[in-house]
Design a protein around this motif. Sequence first.
Motif, PDB file in Angstrom:
ATOM      1  N   ILE A  18       0.873  -1.171   0.000  1.00 57.35           N
ATOM      2  CA  ILE A  18       0.000   0.000   0.000  1.00 57.35           C
ATOM      3  C   ILE A  18       0.907   1.217   0.000  1.00 57.35           C
ATOM      4  O   ILE A  18       1.725   1.394   0.911  1.00 57.35           O
ATOM      5  N   VAL A  19       0.800   2.021  -1.036  1.00 60.81           N
ATOM      6  CA  VAL A  19       1.624   3.221  -1.168  1.00 60.81           C
ATOM      7  C   VAL A  19       0.705   4.432  -1.229  1.00 60.81           C
ATOM      8  O   VAL A  19      -0.070   4.579  -2.173  1.00 60.81           O
ATOM      9  N   LEU A  20       0.797   5.270  -0.201  1.00 55.75           N
ATOM     10  CA  LEU A  20       0.018   6.498  -0.154  1.00 55.75           C
ATOM     11  C   LEU A  20       0.935   7.664  -0.508  1.00 55.75           C
ATOM     12  O   LEU A  20       1.984   7.847   0.114  1.00 55.75           O
ATOM     13  N   GLU A 153      -2.522   3.372  10.085  1.00 54.99           N
ATOM     14  CA  GLU A 153      -3.938   3.016  10.219  1.00 54.99           C
ATOM     15  C   GLU A 153      -4.821   4.258  10.088  1.00 54.99           C
ATOM     16  O   GLU A 153      -5.851   4.240   9.408  1.00 54.99           O
ATOM     17  N   LEU A 154      -4.393   5.346  10.719  1.00 50.47           N
ATOM     18  CA  LEU A 154      -5.140   6.603  10.615  1.00 50.47           C
ATOM     19  C   LEU A 154      -5.101   7.163   9.195  1.00 50.47           C
ATOM     20  O   LEU A 154      -6.104   7.678   8.690  1.00 50.47           O
ATOM     21  N   ALA A 155      -3.939   7.045   8.557  1.00 50.93           N
ATOM     22  CA  ALA A 155      -3.817   7.553   7.188  1.00 50.93           C
ATOM     23  C   ALA A 155      -4.750   6.794   6.241  1.00 50.93           C
ATOM     24  O   ALA A 155      -5.370   7.387   5.352  1.00 50.93           O
ATOM     25  N   LEU A 156      -4.880   5.481   6.442  1.00 48.42           N
ATOM     26  CA  LEU A 156      -5.760   4.678   5.593  1.00 48.42           C
ATOM     27  C   LEU A 156      -7.227   5.026   5.809  1.00 48.42           C
ATOM     28  O   LEU A 156      -8.029   5.005   4.871  1.00 48.42           O
ATOM     29  N   SER A 157      -7.568   5.331   7.063  1.00 45.59           N
ATOM     30  CA  SER A 157      -8.964   5.610   7.380  1.00 45.59           C
ATOM     31  C   SER A 157      -9.305   7.092   7.303  1.00 45.59           C
ATOM     32  O   SER A 157     -10.402   7.495   7.683  1.00 45.59           O
TER      33      SER A 157
END
Length: 296
Positions: A18-20, A153-157
Amino acid sequence: MDSPINRHDKYIYSKDRIVLTQQELNLPGIRLFAMHNIHNTIFPLIPHYHENAFEFTFISKGSISFHMQESECEVSGGNIFISFPGEVHGTREIPISLNEQYRLQVDISDPKNLLFLNEETAKQLIQDLKNIKRHIISTDIKETRPLLDKAFELALSEGSHLLIAGYLIIFFQLMIAASKEDRYYLTHDIEAAVQYVEDHVTEELSLHTLAGICNLSVSQFKQKFRRIVGISPRNYINKKKINFSKMLLLKDIPVTEVAMQLNFNTSSYFSTVFKKYTSMTPSEYIQAKLGNKETE
């Protein structure tokens, strides 16, 4: 040989990676936040650099070998590899396999836009990062990994940006503090076992022998080795044997003879292990390397 590229990663969302990017994160000063959970061999990292950005690779499980111009760094569980702004790095021809990692890229071009810090504090953080004198920082994984877990986790949500920034700032401060400590990356007993593997890589290396060097039982040795080095001792031994085998193969030594020299039971098993760590068979590796030399 192609010139190093100024690499810009793209958004990826898959089972293994997963690359943000900056667009998804919307977090000032953070170009990239990525998580990799690699179970199968993937292609090597070609030589590249990041203009005006630090890149921090935190290995939570397994290991990876990074190469700079004149040096090589083996980074294992709990350690952080730092590539400094504009510094060329990659893994040469070594594919990436069997590791879990986080990657962070921090843009230092604008201190007015860095993790919601005021300009003076941001400049101090940037200077502290520039003052780090080594590429590998050994950290307490029980302290550092939960910070990245929670931030990611926060970045994904799409959680609180301020909270994400807070976790990352604490992570950077712990890393900076660890960089000033004169700590061993390996304990003396595990360092002795690692050196024994280096010195006897062509021999049959038993875990009983290595455990004896450390004055540990085999089960204690396996647990301690994995905790400190980041991978199992057998995995480490095989990686070293395969790296050594590349030199022999390029000397035009037959595959069967190389397998025998390195104490593999059969040439087919050697080929299987070789492909696991390189994504190529020995014959494909020889052809690829000789083909590259002919075109240089």
